[in-house]
Structure formats: structure tokens, C-alpha cells
Design a protein around this motif. Sequence first.
Motif, PDB file in Angstrom:
ATOM      1  N   ASP A 520       0.835  -1.212   0.000  1.00  0.00           N
ATOM      2  CA  ASP A 520       0.000   0.000   0.000  1.00  0.00           C
ATOM      3  C   ASP A 520       0.868   1.260   0.000  1.00  0.00           C
ATOM      4  O   ASP A 520       0.612   2.212  -0.763  1.00  0.00           O
ATOM      5  N   LEU A 521       1.876   1.271   0.863  1.00  0.00           N
ATOM      6  CA  LEU A 521       2.769   2.428   0.953  1.00  0.00           C
ATOM      7  C   LEU A 521       3.548   2.609  -0.343  1.00  0.00           C
ATOM      8  O   LEU A 521       3.713   3.738  -0.834  1.00  0.00           O
ATOM      9  N   ALA A 522       4.041   1.503  -0.910  1.00  0.00           N
ATOM     10  CA  ALA A 522       4.818   1.585  -2.146  1.00  0.00           C
ATOM     11  C   ALA A 522       3.973   2.140  -3.283  1.00  0.00           C
ATOM     12  O   ALA A 522       4.431   2.964  -4.081  1.00  0.00           O
ATOM     13  N   GLU A 523       2.731   1.709  -3.358  1.00  0.00           N
ATOM     14  CA  GLU A 523       1.844   2.194  -4.422  1.00  0.00           C
ATOM     15  C   GLU A 523       1.544   3.688  -4.271  1.00  0.00           C
ATOM     16  O   GLU A 523       1.282   4.366  -5.272  1.00  0.00           O
ATOM     17  N   SER A 524       1.630   4.182  -3.043  1.00  0.00           N
ATOM     18  CA  SER A 524       1.269   5.584  -2.829  1.00  0.00           C
ATOM     19  C   SER A 524       2.414   6.548  -3.109  1.00  0.00           C
ATOM     20  O   SER A 524       2.172   7.699  -3.483  1.00  0.00           O
ATOM     21  N   ALA A 525       3.675   6.086  -2.955  1.00  0.00           N
ATOM     22  CA  ALA A 525       4.753   7.080  -3.020  1.00  0.00           C
ATOM     23  C   ALA A 525       6.111   6.552  -3.495  1.00  0.00           C
ATOM     24  O   ALA A 525       7.088   7.304  -3.451  1.00  0.00           O
ATOM     25  N   TYR A 526       6.191   5.307  -3.979  1.00  0.00           N
ATOM     26  CA  TYR A 526       7.502   4.751  -4.325  1.00  0.00           C
ATOM     27  C   TYR A 526       7.454   4.040  -5.679  1.00  0.00           C
ATOM     28  O   TYR A 526       6.381   3.732  -6.202  1.00  0.00           O
ATOM     29  N   LYS A 527       8.644   3.782  -6.234  1.00  0.00           N
ATOM     30  CA  LYS A 527       8.722   3.107  -7.528  1.00  0.00           C
ATOM     31  C   LYS A 527       8.435   1.620  -7.409  1.00  0.00           C
ATOM     32  O   LYS A 527       8.123   0.965  -8.400  1.00  0.00           O
ATOM     33  N   GLY A 528       8.574   1.088  -6.212  1.00  0.00           N
ATOM     34  CA  GLY A 528       8.324  -0.332  -6.013  1.00  0.00           C
ATOM     35  C   GLY A 528       8.800  -0.771  -4.647  1.00  0.00           C
ATOM     36  O   GLY A 528       9.227   0.042  -3.818  1.00  0.00           O
ATOM     37  N   LEU A 529       8.712  -2.082  -4.413  1.00  0.00           N
ATOM     38  CA  LEU A 529       9.030  -2.664  -3.112  1.00  0.00           C
ATOM     39  C   LEU A 529      10.024  -3.805  -3.287  1.00  0.00           C
ATOM     40  O   LEU A 529       9.869  -4.640  -4.192  1.00  0.00           O
ATOM     41  N   VAL A 530      11.021  -3.843  -2.419  1.00  0.00           N
ATOM     42  CA  VAL A 530      11.976  -4.959  -2.370  1.00  0.00           C
ATOM     43  C   VAL A 530      11.776  -5.719  -1.068  1.00  0.00           C
ATOM     44  O   VAL A 530      11.688  -5.109   0.006  1.00  0.00           O
ATOM     45  N   VAL A 531      11.681  -7.049  -1.158  1.00  0.00           N
ATOM     46  CA  VAL A 531      11.665  -7.896   0.036  1.00  0.00           C
ATOM     47  C   VAL A 531      13.085  -8.407   0.227  1.00  0.00           C
ATOM     48  O   VAL A 531      13.606  -9.159  -0.616  1.00  0.00           O
ATOM     49  N   TRP A 532      13.731  -7.967   1.297  1.00  0.00           N
ATOM     50  CA  TRP A 532      15.151  -8.292   1.530  1.00  0.00           C
ATOM     51  C   TRP A 532      15.389  -8.528   3.020  1.00  0.00           C
ATOM     52  O   TRP A 532      14.900  -7.757   3.849  1.00  0.00           O
ATOM     53  N   GLN A 533      16.121  -9.590   3.324  1.00  0.00           N
ATOM     54  CA  GLN A 533      16.381  -9.936   4.721  1.00  0.00           C
ATOM     55  C   GLN A 533      17.849  -9.678   5.051  1.00  0.00           C
ATOM     56  O   GLN A 533      18.728 -10.278   4.431  1.00  0.00           O
ATOM     57  N   PRO A 534      18.118  -8.829   6.034  1.00  0.00           N
ATOM     58  CA  PRO A 534      19.503  -8.486   6.351  1.00  0.00           C
ATOM     59  C   PRO A 534      20.207  -9.496   7.252  1.00  0.00           C
ATOM     60  O   PRO A 534      21.372  -9.343   7.553  1.00  0.00           O
ATOM     61  N   THR A 535      19.544 -10.535   7.690  1.00  0.00           N
ATOM     62  CA  THR A 535      20.097 -11.456   8.663  1.00  0.00           C
ATOM     63  C   THR A 535      21.470 -11.974   8.252  1.00  0.00           C
ATOM     64  O   THR A 535      21.681 -12.388   7.122  1.00  0.00           O
ATOM     65  N   SER A 536      22.390 -11.930   9.176  1.00  0.00           N
ATOM     66  CA  SER A 536      23.711 -12.562   9.062  1.00  0.00           C
ATOM     67  C   SER A 536      24.676 -11.870   8.108  1.00  0.00           C
ATOM     68  O   SER A 536      25.771 -12.359   7.898  1.00  0.00           O
ATOM     69  N   LEU A 537      24.294 -10.751   7.514  1.00  0.00           N
ATOM     70  CA  LEU A 537      25.213 -10.133   6.573  1.00  0.00           C
ATOM     71  C   LEU A 537      26.440  -9.548   7.264  1.00  0.00           C
ATOM     72  O   LEU A 537      27.444  -9.279   6.626  1.00  0.00           O
ATOM     73  N   GLN A 538      26.372  -9.358   8.559  1.00  0.00           N
ATOM     74  CA  GLN A 538      27.505  -8.772   9.249  1.00  0.00           C
ATOM     75  C   GLN A 538      28.476  -9.823   9.768  1.00  0.00           C
ATOM     76  O   GLN A 538      29.622  -9.525  10.043  1.00  0.00           O
ATOM     77  N   LEU A 539      28.011 -11.036   9.994  1.00  0.00           N
ATOM     78  CA  LEU A 539      28.823 -12.007  10.709  1.00  0.00           C
ATOM     79  C   LEU A 539      29.267 -13.144   9.797  1.00  0.00           C
ATOM     80  O   LEU A 539      28.509 -13.654   8.994  1.00  0.00           O
ATOM     81  N   GLY A 540      30.521 -13.582   9.990  1.00  0.00           N
ATOM     82  CA  GLY A 540      31.010 -14.763   9.306  1.00  0.00           C
ATOM     83  C   GLY A 540      30.815 -14.706   7.812  1.00  0.00           C
ATOM     84  O   GLY A 540      30.915 -13.664   7.184  1.00  0.00           O
ATOM     85  N   ALA A 541      30.546 -15.866   7.224  1.00  0.00           N
ATOM     86  CA  ALA A 541      30.257 -15.926   5.797  1.00  0.00           C
ATOM     87  C   ALA A 541      28.874 -15.337   5.550  1.00  0.00           C
ATOM     88  O   ALA A 541      27.936 -15.626   6.278  1.00  0.00           O
ATOM     89  N   PRO A 542      28.709 -14.486   4.532  1.00  0.00           N
ATOM     90  CA  PRO A 542      27.432 -13.803   4.320  1.00  0.00           C
ATOM     91  C   PRO A 542      26.370 -14.715   3.738  1.00  0.00           C
ATOM     92  O   PRO A 542      26.648 -15.781   3.218  1.00  0.00           O
TER      93      PRO A 542
END
Length: 808
Positions: A520-542
Motif C-alpha cells: 500500500d505504501l509503495a503504491e502511494s509514493a515509491y517506484k516499487g518494493l523490495v523484500v530483503w532480509q539483512p540477517t547474518s550479513l555482518q557475521l562470518g560468511a554472508p
Amino acid sequence: MSNFIVKKVAVLGAGVMGAQIAAHLVNARVPVVLFDLPAREGPKNGIVLRAIENLKKLSPAPLGLKDDAGLIRAANYEDDLALLKECDLVIEAIAERMDWKHDLYRKVAPHLGTDAIFATNTSGLSITALSEGFDAELKARFCGVHFFNPPRYMHLVELIPTEATQPAILDRLEAFLTTTLGKGVVRAKDTPNFIANRVGIFSILAVFAEAEKYGIPFDVVDDLTGSKLGRAKSATFRTADVVGLDTMAHVIKTMQDNLQDDPFAPVYRTPAVLKSLVDAGALGQKTGAGFYRKEGKQIKVLDARTGQYVDAGGKADEIVARMLKKEPAERIKLLRESGNPQAQFLWAIFRDVFHYIAVYLDQIAGSAADVDLAIRWGFGWNSGPFEDWQAAGWQQVAQWVKEDIEAGKALSKAPLPEWVFAGPVADNQGVHSAQGSWSPATQSFIGRSALPVYRRQAFRAALKGSDAVDPRKAGRTVEQNDAVRIWVCEGQDDVLVISFNSKMNTIGPDTIDGLIRAIDLAESAYKGLVVWQPTSLQLGAPGGPFSAGANLEAAMPAFMMGGAKGVEPFVKKFQDGMMRVKYAAVPVVSAASGIALGGGCELMLHSARRVAALETYVGLVEVGVGLVPAGGGLKEAALAAARAAQAAGSTNYLQFLTQRFQNAAMAKVSASALEARQMGYLQAGDPIVFNVHELLHVACSEVRALHEAGYRPPAQGELVPVAGRSGIATIKASLVNMRDGGFISAHDFLIASRIAEAVCGGDVEAGALVSEEWLLALERRAFIELLGNPKTQERIMGMLQTGKPVRN
């Protein structure tokens, strides 16, 4: 600035490393020529052809798709050297013999292209010594490029220049390794074994020495030094078996030969137990025996005292295991002060590594960041040794190490350098700061590489103690609750991002609500939506999980109150959420890495586009808990089969449905994003990203590209032809044979039958036109029916309690 495009690569040497480097180049769709000696018998390229064939049999698989082995061109040094002129990069990967390498260089040098980069994949030989005999022009294009084994999976590549190597060569190669091959590049100094093996092998030798001193068995050491320490599950001795004990002995010998005046030289002696195993031909996993040996289904471990194999399974003492769960400062203090031999052993190996990296930082690396990242990416530690030291309290730990050195408890009498105790590091309480990481050479904190390639990484691998932004809190939060965070990247307000907050990013009712709100928010004011999970990107092997699927635990209260029918609203809500994703007015792009199972796979299937890291494992796995996919995954299989049949001008819908049915009925999970594309879970236009740190950047770029192209969602209300009752009958006939032959259980037969009914469109004529709502209703009905079955309930409870599927 001119482009550096690698159009073709030559790999010299079809041994274990050379062949697997070639395989990973093929994964990345880089044309590659693999060279070796001409065979004495049979086809001249026989050595290479056998190596290519062997790539299909290796585990873990070096190829994303086994059939891609055929894309590697076989060559030999007698007939095919002219092919080198076509190659922009030539990687030598023959055995670790200086004389053999020089002989090969003399043979190939005249045939190299005038602008080609020439690199050696050595694990520790001097790059400068290897370049002796080259003219100045070739020396400028020569460097070391050390891949870790197995090249597809290990994130680390060390890049080692000589004083003559042109800086531009290194920059070009680093960009290629980072984006095209997906690697974490660390630049190392040209010293024996470079950074990762120098520190990593020393840490293993310290474990040998301290385990012998405290009398701790190999399997107990592995329990102590694996996941309990935030390190690779294979820990120390299992890792040695996987790497190969002969390889380890060779790397140790490099240290012996080149570091004879080193104050730690006595530590570099080959441990007696390692020598005896190598002499006996027990080289680890590749020979079936090393520190461990498998006898039938039983795992045995070597008893250092008797030299015999005994039952494995030794564990850490409970009191020590509890110490390891404490915060770093308390953990180190408890280990040091405890009288328990296992605790004393652990303090000793921490102390030995802290001592070593402080003494040698200036010699082996540009900064402390290089050491920590090399060990994290090359040896699978969640945090590097400098990070561990800093987190435990820099000055206190330094004092304890100093006391042990002076008391003769350490492995060397070499004192800690002055910068440990005084100056900027002491003032900062560690080597990592907001300004960068400590460099003894410059006596300052220096920042990470600023090459343009790193602009593609919204969140680079972070170092504890630095000013790196936590991707779970980065950017500007638009809305947030316990289920999801909806946000935008810093300085990029045109694309909305949603990240899940659940364990393994499972999808429950609240997650669906959050996803719909984000659309809903993306349709109102953005070019689109990305579903992305940041889990574990900081630690060990990404590369953390995209989603382990629907949250079964979230559905349990509804089941307890209303039985199987009580869960139907949850299933309907999940389906409606997936349809909202599919028909959003702006593009929804799923950016996946790690596992994307069940509902996670269905979320990908309903997205406008998918961007997947190479190591993404996708599948509809609901049969493992006795259910059928019910979030639209089977519906999408039916639609895809109908489109494929229509494109082929065929009305044999079952022909195009069979593989998709089998994927779901067998709970098949792709072994790579390349295989996920082959299975139909990714489309031809969906990008596959090799560096998971670039995943968010590419996904946001896809949203913008779709927006600029005037994105419109698919037309709603489509009617599609299905295989119908005749298709169901054909599938069930084969299932009967499997059941009667004992290949599947009666309950497996029931589940697979329900899947067949859903993907074939139910009890209708072949070719009948049905709607998406019809297909979703079939999924929902099958799901609820199976949920009420006691055998399905056994599978669900078994999975929730043990995490393992129950076969009944």
C-alpha cells in the motif's frame, strides 16, 4: 575509465583446485579453457576430460548445474597454447612446487596476450620468487590470487601483489573477483602463507599443542572449538580432514622452510600425530580416514594415546559450555580463572592467537581488518581474532597475555608490540574504530578499500568496533512492528524495502499484514518494493535465509481452538497476501539468499521479479510436514505449465506439468540459484547475483528498471487450460506403482495425490479453462484435509520438536 571485461579465462592445471576454479568461472558464465599435460594414452586432453567429468561427482558440488561441466573447454600444453592469446586472465593452479611452476611459466609466457593478467593460485609460495625470470612488462601484470577450497563456497580470495605489480591490475582483478565471482577480497603481503593460512594454520597448531598439554581428545576439542566458539561447525580436526592432511602438512612445511628464525618457529613443527597419519596415507576425507573415520554408519575418532579409532561423540563439560554463552569479557575472564582443563585449554588458544596476530600484523597485512576478514571468510569464524580481543576488553586481555608470556606459559617469549599498550590503539581500546582499522605501518587507523565496485554493496561486511551501520537498523524507518520493518536505504527514497523480524524469516499472519501494508505504501509514493532480509550479513560468511516458509507455530492456536478448519482463515490470508504481491500496481522484487522454502518460495513465485544469490536453495517442501503447498505455489505451477504448452503449440499440458509436480511431491530443493531457474522457480530474466552483499543493490536497480519501463501488473482474471482428471489419473498410476513397490508410504501417496489434483485443476476435462481462484481453492481444500489427518499431525509435531522430518 576503460572497461575491464573478462571475456575468457585460462586455468593452468586440472587438479582439485584448478578444475574447481574453472567450474566456478562457468557458474558465473565466464568462458574458460582448462589446461593440463597431454595424456600419455588415449585422447591428448584425457587428463582434463577426466577432471571435468569428476566435477559432476564431487560433494559439495562445484557446479551450480552439473551439465555445465560441458562448457569447460579442455586443452593441453602441447597443442593448445595459442588459445592463451584469447584470454584476458590466466590463472596457474598446478602443484605447490616452485620449480614446476617456473618450468610452466617459461612454456606459457610467450603465448600470453599483451594485456592479460597472469596470476598464480598458490597457498603460500612467494609471489616475488615466482615472478623471477619474467621481463618487466610481464612482472607488472603478475600477482597471486589465492582461492580457498572449495572455490564455489569459500568467500575468501587473497590478492597478493609483488612490488612490480601495477596497481591498476590489482584493482581490475579485485572488481572481477568481487562482483563476477562473488568473493570477499583481502589484499595480503607477499609473506609465507599470506594472511588466512598464516594465522589460521598457526591457530590450528596452537590447538594441537594445547590439546596435547591439557590431554583433551580430538572430538572434545572439536565440540569446544566449533559452533560453541562461533566458528565453523567442522571446528578444528574435522576441518583438517576436509581440507586434507597432506595439504595441511604442506602449508605447515612452508612455514617451517621460510620462517626458521621466527620466534614462534618451534610451534611450526609438524605435530607427530599429523605426520603419522600422512605417512600412513590417512589424509582425511578424501581417503576415508584421518582424525575421523567412518565405519558403516558409525563415526570413529582417533585416540591420540593408542593410535586406534574409538567411538566419537565426546562433548564439552557443561560448566565450560555455559561459560561460552557469556558475553566476551566475562567469557574470557571465566575461562582464564577456571581450574577446568577444558577452560584452561580455551583460554590458552585465545591467548596464543592474540599473541601471534599482534606480533605479526605489521608483516602480513595492511591493517587489522585484513586479518579479521581473512579468518572469517577463509576459516568460517563468525568474528575475527582482533574483533574477539577488542570485544573482550582490549587492555585487560593484553595485560593477561603479557603476564602469560612473562610466566613462560605462552608458545613464544616474543613480547607484544608497544602499540598494543600505548598510543591510538590503547586510547581507542582496540584496533577497529570509526576511522578505520589499525595499520602499524602507517601508525594510524585506515579505512577499507574505496574501489567503485564496493558502491554496489549497501552493507559491506562489518567489523565489530567500527562505525559500520547495522543493516537491521539502517536507513530511514517508515513503519515498524514486531513482525516487519518497512524502510528506505540512506539517500535512496524512491524504493521501499521490507524486512521480516521472525526467526528464519518465517511468514505468519502479522507478516502478511506487514507485507500488504508495505505494498500500500509503495503504491502511494515509491517506484516499487523490495523484500530483503539483512540477517547474518555482518557475521562470518554472508548470506542469511530469505524465508523458511509459513510459521506453523503461529497457526497452532487456531488449530487448537477450531481444528483443521480453524486454520483455513490463516491459509486464505496467506493466499490473498500472495495475490496482493502478484497484482500490486508497482513491482515487488524478492531479493533471496540462503533458503527460500515453502511460503518463502511462493513469495518469490508471486513477485514481479526475483533477484537471487547463487547460493539460494529454493523449493516447495510442505510434504515434509505432511501438507501440500497452499500459498499459490501449485497454482503457479499450473499457470507456468499452461503458458509453456501454449508457447509450444501443444495441448498436452501434463507434459509441461510433470517436472513441476515432481518438484513439489518430492520436496526437491534447488542446489543453487542456477538450478532453481532450471526448476522453474526463477525465470530467465531474473538476475542471479554472485556476491550476496550486492543483492539489495541489484534488487533496487531492478525495481527502478521496471518502473522506468512503465511497469504494469499481469492482467487479472486470466483463465488457463489444465490437465484435468486424465492428468490426475496418469500421475496417480505412477504413484500406485511407487507405493506398491515400497518406495513411498501410503501417506506419501495421499499427499502426492492431493498435489496432483491441485496442479491438474481438479475433476474437470483436460483442457478445461479455470481461474486462479479455482486453483487456490483446490490448494486450500487439500491443505485443510491433510491437516486433519493424524499422520500429518505426527509429521508437524516431529518437525516442531526435532527440526527433522518424520517419515510415516
